[in-house]
Design a protein around this motif. Structure first.
Motif, PDB file in Angstrom:
ATOM      1  N   TRP A 153      -9.757 -42.709  51.823  1.00  0.00           N
ATOM      2  CA  TRP A 153      -9.337 -43.448  53.133  1.00  0.00           C
ATOM      3  C   TRP A 153     -11.291 -42.764  54.080  1.00  0.00           C
ATOM      4  N   LEU A 154     -11.558 -43.421  54.367  1.00  0.00           N
ATOM      5  CA  LEU A 154     -13.117 -43.467  54.039  1.00  0.00           C
ATOM      6  C   LEU A 154     -13.365 -43.507  55.711  1.00  0.00           C
ATOM      7  N   THR A 155     -14.439 -42.578  56.674  1.00  0.00           N
ATOM      8  CA  THR A 155     -14.360 -42.476  57.974  1.00  0.00           C
ATOM      9  C   THR A 155     -15.698 -42.920  58.302  1.00  0.00           C
ATOM     10  N   GLN A 156     -16.141 -43.854  58.897  1.00  0.00           N
ATOM     11  CA  GLN A 156     -17.864 -43.755  59.458  1.00  0.00           C
ATOM     12  C   GLN A 156     -18.047 -43.159  60.860  1.00  0.00           C
ATOM     13  N   SER A 162     -15.599 -44.414  66.254  1.00  0.00           N
ATOM     14  CA  SER A 162     -15.867 -44.155  64.575  1.00  0.00           C
ATOM     15  C   SER A 162     -14.863 -45.388  64.510  1.00  0.00           C
ATOM     16  N   GLU A 163     -14.701 -45.229  62.906  1.00  0.00           N
ATOM     17  CA  GLU A 163     -13.966 -46.716  62.135  1.00  0.00           C
ATOM     18  C   GLU A 163     -12.746 -46.119  61.198  1.00  0.00           C
ATOM     19  N   ASP A 164     -11.802 -46.106  60.537  1.00  0.00           N
ATOM     20  CA  ASP A 164     -11.847 -45.612  59.483  1.00  0.00           C
ATOM     21  C   ASP A 164     -10.996 -46.441  58.865  1.00  0.00           C
ATOM     22  N   VAL A 165     -10.652 -46.517  57.681  1.00  0.00           N
ATOM     23  CA  VAL A 165     -10.340 -47.875  56.635  1.00  0.00           C
ATOM     24  C   VAL A 165      -9.824 -46.625  55.192  1.00  0.00           C
ATOM     25  N   TRP A 166      -8.791 -47.505  55.125  1.00  0.00           N
ATOM     26  CA  TRP A 166      -8.133 -47.865  53.789  1.00  0.00           C
ATOM     27  C   TRP A 166      -9.055 -48.194  52.529  1.00  0.00           C
ATOM     28  N   ILE A 223     -15.311 -39.312  52.792  1.00  0.00           N
ATOM     29  CA  ILE A 223     -14.212 -40.346  52.106  1.00  0.00           C
ATOM     30  C   ILE A 223     -13.302 -39.069  51.406  1.00  0.00           C
ATOM     31  N   GLU A 224     -11.901 -39.937  51.467  1.00  0.00           N
ATOM     32  CA  GLU A 224     -11.197 -38.243  51.215  1.00  0.00           C
ATOM     33  C   GLU A 224      -9.670 -38.929  50.133  1.00  0.00           C
ATOM     34  N   ALA A 225     -10.072 -39.012  48.655  1.00  0.00           N
ATOM     35  CA  ALA A 225      -8.357 -39.614  47.930  1.00  0.00           C
ATOM     36  C   ALA A 225      -7.135 -39.208  48.805  1.00  0.00           C
ATOM     37  N   TRP A 226      -6.545 -40.326  48.601  1.00  0.00           N
ATOM     38  CA  TRP A 226      -4.806 -40.118  49.091  1.00  0.00           C
ATOM     39  C   TRP A 226      -4.287 -40.527  47.694  1.00  0.00           C
ATOM     40  N   PRO A 227      -3.480 -39.691  46.557  1.00  0.00           N
ATOM     41  CA  PRO A 227      -3.558 -38.776  46.674  1.00  0.00           C
ATOM     42  C   PRO A 227      -5.053 -38.564  45.560  1.00  0.00           C
TER      43      PRO A 227
END
Length: 110
Positions: free
Chosen positions: A35-38, A46-50, A67-71
């Protein structure tokens, strides 16, 4: 350097914040999901991208990214050829030299 040595790994729920650069980068997911956020700016929200394995995203130089890992996720931060002025100059010189050689052959054959 092997591809595995160039992999970043985020465990479940782990996040990473960084500023891109110097120069543009390409974030390419090798496994898992990110999960990426700018963060936004006055001129752009702002922009969220998977991103899933096999997907990539171009990141502008100087941009802030979270960025965050899922999972979990393995990914690479790659330097695209467009971010390497020396490489671009060499490629241009090579194209110019090939063009001159081809022109010389055409003129010699005429």
């Amino acid at each position: 350097m092997s591809e595995s040595q160039a992999l970043w790994r985020l465990a479940e729920g782990e996040a990473l914040s960084f500023k891109v650069g110097p120069g543009a980068r390409e974030l390419r997911v090798s496994s898992g999901r990110l999960w990426l956020t700018q963060p936004g700016r006055p001129e752009a929200p702002s922009e969220d991208v998977w991103l899933q394995a096999g997907q990539s995203l171009a990141l502008a130089s100087g941009s802030q990214v979270v960025i965050e890992a899922w999972p979990q996720a393995d990914f690479q931060l790659l330097v695209p050829p467009s971010a390497c002025p020396a490489l671009q100059a060499r490629q241009r010189e090579s194209r110019d030299a090939r063009g001159k050689a081809a022109m010389g052959r055409l003129l010699a054959a005429a």
